[in-house]
Design an enzyme around this catalytic site. Structure first.
Site, PDB file in Angstrom:
ATOM      1  N   GLY A 199       0.802  -1.222   0.000  1.00 17.48           N
ATOM      2  CA  GLY A 199       0.000   0.000   0.000  1.00 17.48           C
ATOM      3  C   GLY A 199       0.833   1.269   0.000  1.00 17.48           C
ATOM      4  O   GLY A 199       0.361   2.318   0.426  1.00 17.48           O
ATOM      5  N   ARG A 200       2.044   1.165  -0.458  1.00 17.58           N
ATOM      6  CA  ARG A 200       2.973   2.302  -0.522  1.00 17.58           C
ATOM      7  C   ARG A 200       3.238   2.909   0.846  1.00 17.58           C
ATOM      8  O   ARG A 200       3.664   4.045   0.963  1.00 17.58           O
ATOM      9  CB  ARG A 200       2.494   3.374  -1.515  1.00 17.58           C
ATOM     10  N   LEU A 201       2.932   2.133   1.918  1.00 18.37           N
ATOM     11  CA  LEU A 201       3.256   2.628   3.269  1.00 18.37           C
ATOM     12  C   LEU A 201       4.679   2.146   3.589  1.00 18.37           C
ATOM     13  O   LEU A 201       4.893   1.321   4.486  1.00 18.37           O
ATOM     14  CB  LEU A 201       2.228   2.136   4.284  1.00 18.37           C
ATOM     15  N   HIS A 202       5.608   2.637   2.776  1.00 17.79           N
ATOM     16  CA  HIS A 202       6.992   2.174   2.890  1.00 17.79           C
ATOM     17  C   HIS A 202       7.613   2.662   4.191  1.00 17.79           C
ATOM     18  O   HIS A 202       7.091   3.555   4.845  1.00 17.79           O
ATOM     19  CB  HIS A 202       7.819   2.724   1.721  1.00 17.79           C
TER      20      HIS A 202
END
Ligand code: FMN
Length: 226
Positions: A199-202
């Protein structure tokens, strides 16, 4: 606050960020090298900026990394475009990208030349063809044709009196390091480690310090929004 169950909240960088980024960087490089999922896991993009302010970037290979000093070494021709730009402006940037591991490391810092003794020691480990190539190629200069490069290599074999029969047999041959070829050490001022997540919550963190490093002064660190 509790978080939505579907989030992968496993920290990819340690929850408490270590004092220096280099042990993690060294571990990432070691893991990528050990798994060897790409031909050059030690490849990194090197960006330089010459006197005219124009950035330029190319791939070079990381040949050593000192986790205590926070430095990274690569080797090249000092008379190449990058070499000229570094002599004009020693501030550079490096980027490692380990795609299979969803990891990126960005380093910014200042460059200094490694010692002649260190450069000689590394050069001596290179296969004879690459040592000859360092003599034959005036890296980044115009070349009339591919044939001209082979002619230059042949001339160098004669000029340096290389025992080519011995080289082809695999016997050791003496090919000295060209005076214009050696290593640059990047002393890191800023390091950013990035680990991809769903979820691009890198997960992303940055470490910064002043150069030159005085009295073993440490790094300031913070997590960054992805
Ligand atoms: C995988 C890979 C590794 C490379 N490693 C080096 C290296 O360690 N040193 C080097 O001078 N050039 C290396 N090169 C070539 C550089 O990318 C570049 O073409 C060359 O250094 C000339 O760059 P310049 O004209 O900007 O100085 C490598 C290229 C690739 C694709």
């Amino acid at each position: 606050m509790t978080t939505f169950d579907a989030f992968d909240t496993e920290p990819l960088l340690p929850d408490t960020l270590p004092e220096s980024p280099f042990p993690i960087l060294a571990a990432w490089l070691a893991e990528a090298s050990a798994k060897a999922l790409t031909p050059n896991p030690n490849a990194m993009t090197l960006a330089t900026v010459g006197a005219d302010g124009q950035p330029s970037a190319r791939i070079v290979l990381c040949k050593s990394l000192d986790p205590v000093a926070g430095t990274v070494v690569f080797h090249t021709n000092f008379r190449s475009r990058k070499g000229h730009e570094i002599e004009e402006n020693p501030s550079v940037a490096l980027v490692f990208h380990w795609d299979h591991f969803e990891r990126q490391a960005r380093i910014e810092g200042d460059v200094e030349r490694i010692s002649d003794a260190e450069a000689d020691a590394y050069f001596a480990t290179r296969p004879w063809e690459r040592r000859l190539g360092a003599w034959a190629s005036q890296q980044s200069q115009p070349l009339a044709s591919r044939q001209a490069l082979f002619e230059a290599a042949t001339e160098k074999i004669l000029e340096l009196d290389i025992d080519i029969a011995a080289a082809v047999r695999g016997d050791p041959v003496d090919i000295p390091r060209p005076p214009y070829w050696g290593g640059y050490r990047v002393v890191a001022r800023r390091v950013e480690l990035w680990h991809g997540s769903t979820g691009r919550l890198h997960d992303r963190a940055v470490w910064e310090r002043e150069l030159p490093v005085v009295d073993n002064a440490g790094w300031r660190t913070t997590r960054l929004q992805p």
